[in-house]
Motif scaffolding. Structure first.
Motif, short mmCIF file in Angstrom:
data_model
loop_
_atom_site.label_atom_id
_atom_site.label_comp_id
_atom_site.label_asym_id
_atom_site.label_seq_id
_atom_site.Cartn_x
_atom_site.Cartn_y
_atom_site.Cartn_z
N SER A 91 0.83 -1.20 0.00
CA SER A 91 0.00 0.00 0.00
C SER A 91 0.86 1.25 0.00
CB SER A 91 -0.93 0.00 1.22
OG SER A 91 -1.75 1.14 1.24
N ARG A 92 1.90 1.27 0.82
CA ARG A 92 2.81 2.42 0.87
C ARG A 92 3.63 2.51 -0.41
NH1 ARG A 92 6.80 1.60 4.86
NH2 ARG A 92 7.42 3.75 4.44
N GLU A 93 4.03 1.37 -0.94
CA GLU A 93 4.96 1.32 -2.06
C GLU A 93 4.33 1.82 -3.37
OE1 GLU A 93 8.17 -2.09 -3.38
OE2 GLU A 93 6.08 -2.67 -3.17
N MET A 94 3.08 1.44 -3.64
CA MET A 94 2.51 1.80 -4.95
C MET A 94 1.14 2.46 -4.87
SD MET A 94 -0.01 -0.62 -5.49
CE MET A 94 -0.33 -0.30 -7.20
N GLY A 95 0.68 2.78 -3.65
CA GLY A 95 -0.53 3.58 -3.52
C GLY A 95 -1.83 2.81 -3.47
N ALA A 96 -1.77 1.47 -3.49
CA ALA A 96 -3.00 0.68 -3.42
C ALA A 96 -3.70 0.96 -2.10
CB ALA A 96 -2.68 -0.81 -3.53
N PRO A 97 -5.01 1.22 -2.13
CA PRO A 97 -5.72 1.50 -0.89
C PRO A 97 -5.76 0.27 0.02
CG PRO A 97 -7.26 1.31 -2.71
CD PRO A 97 -5.89 1.31 -3.31
N HIS A 98 -5.84 0.53 1.30
CA HIS A 98 -5.79 -0.53 2.31
C HIS A 98 -6.83 -1.62 2.03
CE1 HIS A 98 -5.46 -2.43 6.27
NE2 HIS A 98 -6.78 -2.34 6.35
N TRP A 99 -8.05 -1.21 1.67
CA TRP A 99 -9.10 -2.22 1.45
C TRP A 99 -8.72 -3.17 0.32
CZ3 TRP A 99 -11.56 -3.27 -3.08
CH2 TRP A 99 -11.54 -2.29 -4.08
N PHE A 100 -8.05 -2.64 -0.70
CA PHE A 100 -7.68 -3.47 -1.84
C PHE A 100 -6.56 -4.44 -1.47
CE2 PHE A 100 -5.16 -4.38 -5.64
CZ PHE A 100 -6.13 -4.91 -6.47
N THR A 101 -5.55 -3.99 -0.75
CA THR A 101 -4.46 -4.89 -0.37
C THR A 101 -4.97 -5.97 0.58
OG1 THR A 101 -3.73 -3.41 1.43
CG2 THR A 101 -2.67 -3.16 -0.72
N THR A 181 7.96 -1.29 -7.90
CA THR A 181 7.78 -2.08 -6.68
C THR A 181 8.99 -3.00 -6.49
OG1 THR A 181 6.42 -3.61 -7.98
CG2 THR A 181 5.26 -1.97 -6.66
N ALA A 182 10.16 -2.40 -6.52
CA ALA A 182 11.40 -3.18 -6.50
C ALA A 182 11.75 -3.73 -5.12
CB ALA A 182 12.56 -2.33 -7.01
N VAL A 183 11.01 -3.31 -4.10
CA VAL A 183 11.36 -3.72 -2.73
C VAL A 183 10.53 -4.91 -2.26
CG1 VAL A 183 11.57 -2.97 -0.33
CG2 VAL A 183 12.09 -1.37 -2.18
N ASP A 184 9.20 -4.89 -2.48
CA ASP A 184 8.35 -5.93 -1.89
C ASP A 184 8.71 -7.33 -2.36
OD1 ASP A 184 6.40 -6.97 -4.09
OD2 ASP A 184 6.31 -4.81 -4.32
N GLY A 185 9.17 -7.47 -3.61
CA GLY A 185 9.53 -8.79 -4.12
C GLY A 185 10.71 -9.41 -3.41
N GLN A 186 11.54 -8.56 -2.79
CA GLN A 186 12.70 -9.09 -2.07
C GLN A 186 12.28 -10.00 -0.91
OE1 GLN A 186 15.70 -8.31 -3.35
NE2 GLN A 186 14.77 -6.89 -4.82
N PHE A 187 11.13 -9.70 -0.31
CA PHE A 187 10.65 -10.52 0.80
C PHE A 187 10.37 -11.95 0.35
CE2 PHE A 187 8.92 -6.22 2.09
CZ PHE A 187 9.86 -5.99 3.08
#
Length: 477
Positions: A91-101, A181-187
């Motif tokens: 949500s922070r990384e690409m702006g997706a609203p909380h409900w969607f994530t 979104t180069a960071v979340d995939g690292q997880f």
């Protein structure tokens, strides 16, 4: 801020041969969410070489299917334990609203269990009588080394939709994630290593366009699985086809919601809020063309405009926010260009238009916009805008509605809105699109998902999704 300074190649962190760090910034307030390395050509070679060795010499393809499923199930348990954290990060990384994530979080859980179910019932081996004589053994074996290339809009869900069938089949995988979104995939790399995936089987890289093409054309890659725009899909298909690589493509859409004259306005509009504007309009299956009976267009337009005006727009991490910013300033400018061109052409606007939403003076925001009385041949009705922009087009007969729905280069999704299930099915059979829902019905995660025409080649989910990651071998006995 989450910082990764090293690449994840073959199950461990390594220093890039040509270190370049990308800052991923929030499209809401511009703050740095995290950093990650960009891969060089040499890094691509290292990732593919590791995957090649793991496939040709390592244990992973030689384990039983059940043993591989058990490793993926361990990953799933680790992921579930942190899924809320990951949802909030995206949500922070690409702006997706909380409900969607949060909705995607549930989808990932259901998608995972669907793949486990499909894999355990998949016909990995089949002994049968031959013709005209003898017997044969039909084997489904892993296709080899896979390049899985994903977009930024639902990064974990799309990634796992490729990783699960590929890994369960026995393939090794290089996952190429988007720069946005180069960071979340690292997880994902960290968790697969913790789950016990053998060395070399999995790598995660972020790369620019030129370096990504190195991955697509690398001689060590056997199969390319891509989700993204149709324009990039055509490029990948051309590059892969020239080298006779296996390619599957899940591409864009311009999906039509066919609203029949007996549809309930209030119920239909309430559902289209989530079908037409999910993830700030940045979903390939978004119902961005709403086809309504001409004599009901005014009533539907008024109802949709009222719904849009009630949307809460702002901080994507807030639970009360329905629309956040689009992924980047570049994306905001692209969407704004579509809106301004339509405005200049005199297309009627029921609500929205160019410019920032009222009360917002920062971030990559777009005013949710509804155009009405739209010519189905116009640019805004034919091209995938990938933002909170919906076109309403009137029709005079059921036959015309079907023709309008099919008059598109795309064919990914669609919906039929009527209380009459038999009529909905009859119309759905005539719509040239990969997935059609009767009203607000849920998509079946064990059924094939993909598109007609420029919406792609191949299918994901269920047994059909596994099919893209196997080769067929026959042993005559």
């Amino acid at each position: 801020m989450t910082e990764f300074s090293e690449l994840f190649i073959g199950g461990r962190r390594v220093t890039s041969t040509a270190p370049r760090i990308i800052e991923v910034r929030s499209p809401y307030d511009g703050s740095v969410v995290g950093t990650a390395p960009l891969a060089s050509h040499e890094d691509i070679d290292r990732a593919v070489d590791a995957a090649r060795r793991a496939f040709d010499q390592g244990p992973w393809p030689r384990l039983s299917v059940e043993e591989r499923i058990q490793v993926i199930e361990r990953f799933h348990a680790l992921y579930e334990a942190r899924s809320d954290e990951f949802a909030r990060f995206v949500s922070r990384e690409m702006g997706a609203p909380h409900w969607f994530t949060q909705a995607i979080r549930t989808l990932i859980t259901n998608q995972s269990h669907a793949f486990f179910k499909a894999a355990r019932s998949y016909p990995w081996e089949d002994r049968r009588d031959g013709f005209p004589t003898g017997k044969s053994l039909w084997l489904r074996e892993p296709v080899g080394v896979v390049a899985a290339i994903i977009p930024w809009n639902a990064p974990h869900q799309v990634a796992l939709g490729k990783l699960y069938p590929a890994l369960i089949a026995g393939c090794t995988v290089v996952l190429k994630i988007a720069e946005e979104t180069a960071v979340d995939g690292q997880f994902l790399g960290e968790l697969f290593a913790e789950a016990g995936l053998p060395e070399g089987v999995f790598s995660v890289i972020a790369a620019d366009k030129e370096t990504s093409e190195r991955l697509v054309t690398h001689p060590g890659i056997d199969k390319i699985g891509f989700t993204g725009s149709s324009a990039v899909g055509r490029r990948i298909a051309g590059l892969g086809g020239a080298l006779l690589k296996r390619v599957s493509l899940e591409l864009g859409g311009k999906s039509a919601a066919i609203v029949l004259e007996d549809a309930d306005i209030e119920e239909t509009v309430a559902a289209l809020k989530f079908r037409s504007f999910p993830n700030n309009g940045q979903v390939c299956v978004a119902q961005t063309r709403v086809l309504v009976p001409r004599h009901r267009q005014v009533d539907f337009a008024d109802a949709m405009a009222a719904m849009i005006n009630e949307m809460t727009i702002g901080d994507p991490s807030a639970e009360t926010t329905f629309l956040g910013p689009v992924v980047s300033e570049r994306q905001r400018l692209r969407i704004t260009d579509y809106i301004r061109q339509a405005e200049a052409e005199g297309t009627r606007i029921a609500v929205g238009g160019s410019g920032m939403p009222d009360g917002i003076n920062h971030g990559s925001f777009i005013r949710p916009t509804l155009f009405i009385d739209v010519d189905n041949s116009s640019r805004i009705a034919q091209e995938e805008i990938f933002g909170p922009v919906v076109c309403m087009t009137p029709y005079d007969s059921e036959e015309e509605a079907i023709g309008l729905a099919n008059a598109s280069d795309y064919g990914l999704a669609g919906s039929i809105w009527t209380p009459d299930a038999e009529r909905a099915e009859a119309i759905a059979r005539r719509v040239r699109t990969g997935t059609v829902t009767h009203g607000n019905a849920a998509i079946d995660l064990l059924s094939p998902f993909g598109g007609f025409k420029q919406s792609g080649i191949g299918r994901e989910f269920g047994a059909e999704g596994i099919n893209h990651y196997i080769e067929h071998k026959t042993i005559a006995i």
